[in-house]
Design a protein around this motif. Structure first.
Motif, PDB file in Angstrom:
ATOM      1  N   VAL A  54     -60.595  -5.347 -30.595  1.00  0.00           N
ATOM      2  CA  VAL A  54     -59.124  -4.847 -32.215  1.00  0.00           C
ATOM      3  C   VAL A  54     -58.638  -3.433 -31.627  1.00  0.00           C
ATOM      4  N   ALA A  55     -59.595  -2.703 -30.897  1.00  0.00           N
ATOM      5  CA  ALA A  55     -59.152  -0.981 -30.514  1.00  0.00           C
ATOM      6  C   ALA A  55     -57.708  -0.996 -29.408  1.00  0.00           C
ATOM      7  N   LEU A  56     -58.508  -1.581 -28.392  1.00  0.00           N
ATOM      8  CA  LEU A  56     -57.337  -2.173 -27.753  1.00  0.00           C
ATOM      9  C   LEU A  56     -56.517  -2.473 -28.097  1.00  0.00           C
ATOM     10  N   VAL A  57     -56.066  -3.577 -28.309  1.00  0.00           N
ATOM     11  CA  VAL A  57     -55.148  -4.857 -28.802  1.00  0.00           C
ATOM     12  C   VAL A  57     -53.741  -3.426 -29.790  1.00  0.00           C
ATOM     13  N   SER A  58     -54.890  -3.285 -30.918  1.00  0.00           N
ATOM     14  CA  SER A  58     -54.200  -2.090 -31.929  1.00  0.00           C
ATOM     15  C   SER A  58     -53.292  -1.543 -31.003  1.00  0.00           C
ATOM     16  N   GLY A  59     -54.760   0.223 -30.282  1.00  0.00           N
ATOM     17  CA  GLY A  59     -53.361   0.684 -29.891  1.00  0.00           C
ATOM     18  C   GLY A  59     -52.291   0.678 -28.781  1.00  0.00           C
ATOM     19  N   ILE A  60     -52.355  -0.272 -28.513  1.00  0.00           N
ATOM     20  CA  ILE A  60     -51.257  -0.936 -27.528  1.00  0.00           C
ATOM     21  C   ILE A  60     -49.983  -1.233 -28.341  1.00  0.00           C
ATOM     22  N   ILE A  61     -50.324  -1.864 -29.638  1.00  0.00           N
ATOM     23  CA  ILE A  61     -49.190  -1.780 -30.795  1.00  0.00           C
ATOM     24  C   ILE A  61     -48.953  -1.119 -31.379  1.00  0.00           C
ATOM     25  N   ALA A  62     -49.804   0.066 -31.838  1.00  0.00           N
ATOM     26  CA  ALA A  62     -49.608   1.344 -32.205  1.00  0.00           C
ATOM     27  C   ALA A  62     -48.262   1.760 -31.660  1.00  0.00           C
ATOM     28  N   PHE A  63     -49.058   2.177 -29.609  1.00  0.00           N
ATOM     29  CA  PHE A  63     -47.641   3.108 -29.134  1.00  0.00           C
ATOM     30  C   PHE A  63     -46.653   2.326 -28.870  1.00  0.00           C
ATOM     31  N   LEU A  64     -46.507   0.685 -28.787  1.00  0.00           N
ATOM     32  CA  LEU A  64     -45.008  -0.137 -28.940  1.00  0.00           C
ATOM     33  C   LEU A  64     -44.207   0.597 -29.735  1.00  0.00           C
ATOM     34  N   PHE A  65     -45.158   0.339 -30.844  1.00  0.00           N
ATOM     35  CA  PHE A  65     -44.282   1.185 -31.873  1.00  0.00           C
ATOM     36  C   PHE A  65     -43.782   2.293 -31.829  1.00  0.00           C
ATOM     37  N   SER A  66     -44.237   3.359 -31.892  1.00  0.00           N
ATOM     38  CA  SER A  66     -44.301   4.729 -31.827  1.00  0.00           C
ATOM     39  C   SER A  66     -42.902   4.609 -30.828  1.00  0.00           C
ATOM     40  N   ASN A  67     -42.587   4.324 -30.233  1.00  0.00           N
ATOM     41  CA  ASN A  67     -41.665   4.608 -28.970  1.00  0.00           C
ATOM     42  C   ASN A  67     -40.873   3.413 -29.273  1.00  0.00           C
ATOM     43  N   LEU A  68     -40.973   1.978 -30.546  1.00  0.00           N
ATOM     44  CA  LEU A  68     -39.400   1.890 -30.414  1.00  0.00           C
ATOM     45  C   LEU A  68     -39.123   2.978 -31.875  1.00  0.00           C
ATOM     46  N   TYR A  69     -40.018   3.322 -32.209  1.00  0.00           N
ATOM     47  CA  TYR A  69     -39.450   4.371 -33.136  1.00  0.00           C
ATOM     48  C   TYR A  69     -38.555   5.559 -32.867  1.00  0.00           C
ATOM     49  N   TYR A  70     -39.340   6.177 -31.889  1.00  0.00           N
ATOM     50  CA  TYR A  70     -38.706   7.135 -31.206  1.00  0.00           C
ATOM     51  C   TYR A  70     -37.119   6.571 -30.977  1.00  0.00           C
ATOM     52  N   HIS A  71     -36.881   5.807 -29.769  1.00  0.00           N
ATOM     53  CA  HIS A  71     -35.899   4.857 -29.643  1.00  0.00           C
ATOM     54  C   HIS A  71     -34.745   5.003 -30.631  1.00  0.00           C
ATOM     55  N   ALA A  72     -35.082   3.877 -31.831  1.00  0.00           N
ATOM     56  CA  ALA A  72     -34.448   3.803 -32.865  1.00  0.00           C
ATOM     57  C   ALA A  72     -34.234   5.281 -33.713  1.00  0.00           C
ATOM     58  N   LYS A  73     -34.985   5.976 -34.228  1.00  0.00           N
ATOM     59  CA  LYS A  73     -34.651   7.449 -35.153  1.00  0.00           C
ATOM     60  C   LYS A  73     -34.377   8.319 -33.825  1.00  0.00           C
ATOM     61  N   LEU A  74     -35.502   8.957 -33.419  1.00  0.00           N
ATOM     62  CA  LEU A  74     -35.787  10.145 -33.057  1.00  0.00           C
ATOM     63  C   LEU A  74     -35.212  10.620 -31.787  1.00  0.00           C
ATOM     64  N   LYS A  75     -34.127   9.826 -31.352  1.00  0.00           N
ATOM     65  CA  LYS A  75     -34.100  10.057 -29.733  1.00  0.00           C
ATOM     66  C   LYS A  75     -32.346  10.662 -29.751  1.00  0.00           C
ATOM     67  N   GLU A  76     -31.368  10.325 -30.440  1.00  0.00           N
ATOM     68  CA  GLU A  76     -30.727  10.964 -31.255  1.00  0.00           C
ATOM     69  C   GLU A  76     -30.526  12.354 -31.717  1.00  0.00           C
ATOM     70  N   TYR A  77     -31.618  12.485 -32.514  1.00  0.00           N
ATOM     71  CA  TYR A  77     -31.978  13.910 -33.217  1.00  0.00           C
ATOM     72  C   TYR A  77     -32.437  14.904 -31.870  1.00  0.00           C
ATOM     73  N   ASN A  78     -33.506  13.928 -31.890  1.00  0.00           N
ATOM     74  CA  ASN A  78     -33.693  14.958 -30.187  1.00  0.00           C
ATOM     75  C   ASN A  78     -32.438  15.641 -29.581  1.00  0.00           C
ATOM     76  N   GLU A  79     -31.644  14.762 -28.746  1.00  0.00           N
ATOM     77  CA  GLU A  79     -31.115  15.007 -28.065  1.00  0.00           C
ATOM     78  C   GLU A  79     -29.865  16.319 -28.985  1.00  0.00           C
ATOM     79  N   GLU A  80     -29.681  15.787 -29.735  1.00  0.00           N
ATOM     80  CA  GLU A  80     -28.618  16.966 -31.103  1.00  0.00           C
ATOM     81  C   GLU A  80     -28.905  18.531 -30.957  1.00  0.00           C
ATOM     82  N   LYS A  81     -30.324  18.657 -30.982  1.00  0.00           N
ATOM     83  CA  LYS A  81     -31.274  19.711 -30.963  1.00  0.00           C
ATOM     84  C   LYS A  81     -31.643  20.243 -29.621  1.00  0.00           C
TER      85      LYS A  81
END
Length: 457
Positions: free
Chosen positions: A15-42
């Motif tokens: 459960v801990a391993l699967v949870s870590g992988i899923i959390a990483f994937l969602f964090s990465n998706l969030y970066y690409h969807a929400k933070l990438k353009e903001y980071n580029e502008e900065k």
């Protein structure tokens, strides 16, 4: 086979391993969807600010200037008109970049590499230090445009934070493992006790203690297990007692039959005495026959060998037939029988219901003193209700909850003088249940007993 203890620990790790992988994937998706353009502008603002500071530095050497900027944890790459590049600060991991992109920056355009950079789901684009993953801006060096590619040195800027987060995650997982090992011991311990208790019950030992004071599912299971053990102990005691009682019930008439048979065959008794002995033999034979019938019927009902064969018949006539068949028994004790039976048609198993009324009536006759009374009446509401009430010796409150238990003989002193096997009411209850009905009883010592049978119409 893995134990429950090991299964719990392995499940937690999975459960801990699967949870870590899923959390990483969602964090990465969030970066690409929400933070990438903001980071580029900065970063683009930082790159433009670097260019502005240089172009207003009154002829400062570009190499010296960019070296100073790189020392503030930036990765810089400067390309001149001849496509010759120079690195400032830590090197990029990869320098692959189309010349058309470099030429576009040399022509005065801005390269938006961060928003265009594509990485797979298992690599966070924020930390990928490729030249493609940077911002390209034109900068005038000695009046000529050169291409300056900028990105922050994430390793130096956030390296300590990455170590801290790694320590937090590692220690969290390690401490969680230690705690789950400890808590799994407490979770499995009551189950081990239940296993030991099961083995004790299998060996006939019903004496054990469980942690039944817990308010969780384990506590509920322990309570149910203790109740089951008490029921099994009680059933075992009743079986042993039943064997003793039935052995007595069988041995006693057999002894009488054997003795009286020998006396008759010896020709040493008168004809009148022989007739008397034959009457006793007939009575004892009837007792044995009744006992065997009850045992066979209960066994048949338990194994569902006997199906419920429903047919329509007059219930009031059946009960009157039972009263007539038992007339010799109740008239011998001068018992008064009162009937209140309206005409009733019921669809049920005629043979089985006959046994219900026979058992209830003979039971009442057995425990009603001479000159007593038995009342049988039937009423109809949503169901058909048949009540058998007597003025007999009654049943104590402690016995009422057990009288339908098979093999239960009730008051032992009473049963030594009354024939029976403790099966009659068990048979009644089983037959009523098979008809999807119910039976209840109320009684008072010295005042009598009332049985109410409710059957579907």
């Amino acid at each position: 086979m893995k134990t429950l203890y090991v299964r719990i620990i392995l499940t937690f790790m999975l459960v801990a391993l699967v949870s870590g992988i899923i959390a990483f994937l969602f964090s990465n998706l969030y970066y690409h969807a929400k933070l990438k353009e903001y980071n580029e502008e900065k970063i683009k603002e930082i790159a433009n600010e670097i260019v502005y500071l240089y172009e207003n530095s009154n002829g400062m050497d570009i190499h010296e200037f960019l070296t100073s900027v790189a020392n503030m944890n930036f990765q810089l790459y400067l390309v001149d008109q001849n496509m010759v590049g120079q690195q400032f600060g830590d090197p990029f991991r990869q320098y692959e970049l189309d010349e058309s992109i470099i030429q576009s920056v040399l022509d005065g355009h801005t390269y938006h590499g961060i928003s265009k950079f594509k990485s797979n789901l298992f690599v966070t684009g924020f930390f990928k230090d490729d030249l493609k993953n940077s911002i390209g801006v034109p900068v005038k060096v000695d009046g000529v445009n050169e291409a300056l590619f900028v990105r922050p040195n994430v390793e130096k800027q956030f390296g300590e934070m990455r170590i801290i987060f790694s320590l937090i995650l590692g220690l969290t997982f390690f401490i969680s493992m230690v705690l789950i090992v400890v808590f799994a011991t407490f979770l499995v311990r009551p189950i081990k006790r239940l296993t030991k208790a099961t083995r004790k019950i299998a060996s006939g030992n019903y004496e054990f203690t469980l942690d039944s004071h817990r308010s969780d599912e384990i506590g509920a299971l322990a309570k149910d297990f203790e109740r089951m053990a008490k029921s099994l102990k009680k059933l075992d005691e009743m079986r042993q007692e039943f064997v003793s009682n039935v052995s007595h019930e069988i041995q006693s008439p057999l002894t009488s039959i054997k003795g009286f048979t020998k006396a008759i065959r010896s020709k040493m008794v008168s004809e009148e005495e022989a007739d008397h002995y034959l009457a006793i033999i007939e009575k004892e034979t009837s007792r044995l026959s009744s006992l065997s019938k009850q045992l066979l019927m209960l066994s048949s009902l338990d194994k569902e060998v006997k199906a419920v064969n429903k047919s329509s018949f007059r219930l009031d006539e059946q009960i009157r037939e039972v009263v007539l068949l038992t007339e010799w028994e109740w008239s011998k004790k001068s018992i008064k029988i009162e009937l209140d039976l309206p005409e009733l048609v019921i669809k049920a198993d005629k043979q089985l219901l006959f046994q219900v009324w026979m058992n209830l009536l003979t039971n009442s006759i057995k425990f009603t003193e001479e000159d007593g009374s038995i009342y049988i009446n039937a009423t109809v509401d949503e169901d058909i209700i048949v009540t058998v009430r007597d003025t007999g010796i009654g049943i104590s409150e402690e016995e009422l909850s057990q009288i339908f238990d098979r093999f239960y003989m009730g008051d032992k002193s009473r049963n030594r003088t009354k024939s029976g096997s403790g099966l009659g009411l068990s048979v009644v209850k089983k037959i009523v249940d098979l008809h999807e009905g119910s039976i209840s009883v109320t009684s008072e010592i010295g005042s009598g007993t009332e049985f109410s049978v409710r059957l579907p119409r």
